[in-house]
Design an enzyme around this catalytic site. Sequence first.
Site, short mmCIF file in Angstrom:
data_model
loop_
_atom_site.label_atom_id
_atom_site.label_comp_id
_atom_site.label_asym_id
_atom_site.label_seq_id
_atom_site.Cartn_x
_atom_site.Cartn_y
_atom_site.Cartn_z
N GLY A 185 87.02 42.90 39.66
CA GLY A 185 88.13 42.00 40.03
C GLY A 185 89.46 42.68 39.77
N SER A 186 90.54 41.96 40.08
CA SER A 186 91.86 42.60 39.98
C SER A 186 92.26 42.85 38.53
CB SER A 186 92.90 41.75 40.70
OG SER A 186 92.92 40.43 40.18
N ASP A 221 85.80 42.07 30.94
CA ASP A 221 85.74 41.59 32.32
C ASP A 221 86.77 40.48 32.51
OD1 ASP A 221 84.91 41.12 34.91
OD2 ASP A 221 82.82 40.74 34.41
N GLY A 222 87.08 40.17 33.74
CA GLY A 222 87.96 39.06 34.08
C GLY A 222 87.15 37.76 34.16
N ASP A 265 87.29 33.59 36.30
CA ASP A 265 87.98 32.66 37.19
C ASP A 265 88.49 31.44 36.43
OD1 ASP A 265 87.53 34.11 39.70
OD2 ASP A 265 85.43 33.78 39.18
N LYS A 294 82.61 32.61 36.51
CA LYS A 294 82.85 33.93 37.07
C LYS A 294 82.15 34.04 38.42
CE LYS A 294 82.59 37.67 34.79
NZ LYS A 294 83.74 38.13 35.59
N GLY A 295 82.52 35.08 39.15
CA GLY A 295 81.89 35.31 40.44
C GLY A 295 82.82 35.16 41.62
N GLY A 296 84.11 34.90 41.33
CA GLY A 296 85.08 34.82 42.42
C GLY A 296 85.12 36.11 43.24
N GLU A 344 77.53 41.28 36.53
CA GLU A 344 78.43 40.97 35.41
C GLU A 344 77.69 40.22 34.31
OE1 GLU A 344 82.66 40.60 37.82
OE2 GLU A 344 81.43 38.83 37.56
C1 5RP Z 1 84.20 38.92 39.90
C2 5RP Z 1 84.73 38.04 38.82
C3 5RP Z 1 86.15 38.26 38.40
O1 5RP Z 1 86.15 38.61 37.08
C4 5RP Z 1 86.91 36.99 38.60
O2 5RP Z 1 86.77 36.60 39.94
C5 5RP Z 1 88.37 37.17 38.24
O3 5RP Z 1 88.97 38.04 39.18
P1 5RP Z 1 90.50 38.43 39.08
O4 5RP Z 1 90.67 39.25 37.87
O5 5RP Z 1 90.74 39.22 40.36
O6 5RP Z 1 91.31 37.16 39.05
O7 5RP Z 1 84.05 37.22 38.28
O8 5RP Z 1 82.91 38.54 40.26
#
Ligand code: 5RP
Length: 262
Positions: free
Chosen positions: A34-35, A89-90, A92, A102-104, A111
């Site tokens: 993710g970002s 990790d990031g 949502d 998570k999973g966006g 993950e």
């Molecule tokens: C990817 C995820 C990301 O950690 C979640 O979507 C957050 O993304 P971002 O840091 O771009 O807001 O779960 O599967």
Amino acid sequence: MPSDLSPIDKAKFVAAKRAARFVEPGMRVGLGTGSTAAWLVRCLGELVRDEGLRFTGVPTSTRTAQLAREEGIKVIGLDEARWLDLTIDGADEFDGDLNLIKGGGGALLQEKIVATASDRMVVIADISKQVEALGAFPLPVEVIPFGWQTTKTLVEESLVGLDVLGRSSTLRMNGEAPFITDEGNYILDLHLHRIANPRQLSLVLNQVPGVVENGLFLDICDHVIVGHGDGRVEVRNINEGIVSTERFDFLEEENLFTDLGD
Ligand code: 5RP
């Protein structure tokens, strides 16, 4: 160039920058997707190049693996690493108990496996990801392509009687075609609006044939590092609440953190 960033990207950047300090020489570290996780990988790449930090990264997606290699980070797979010291990790959404959606970004399966195989999971997030109750963000559920429409119906039916505010789901698309995960699966996004009992929901969803995994991360995360658009960053611990607050000054040197006390 951090000073040119939008407030939300500054928030992600400072959270990632702070989280990079959790990585110690010789560690095996799960690298999220993710970002926000991409900021982390860049910050770690800087430490590898400028400070000679040596650690091994286990990426949670092909995207992260590619970025990590570009940043000069040594990358191995989970089968080689077997067990990790730390995953960063990031997310949502995160709630007060540090439970997550998570999973966006579509990488929830790798993950979840990688985070579960780690001594500690640290989540990095901007403050907008903090919620009272999980569920405003559509819950990603990874399903196998075979019979996915039947699986979708079964998933929606499995929600009857659960304490959620919505039961519709949509197949995640990538343009005109279904979004395909790194494992070759589809994602259903569940529009639940509010999840009163995440534990019960997670168990129910994973009973449905065709469901591979859901995006609820319960009792997995130990620390959340919360970034703010003004450069403040809080480190929260599941046991102790907010353990420190610091400020990153974008106008000064990039590496400057000012301790604001506990
Ligand atoms: C990817 C995820 C990301 O950690 C979640 O979507 C957050 O993304 P971002 O840091 O771009 O807001 O779960 O599967």
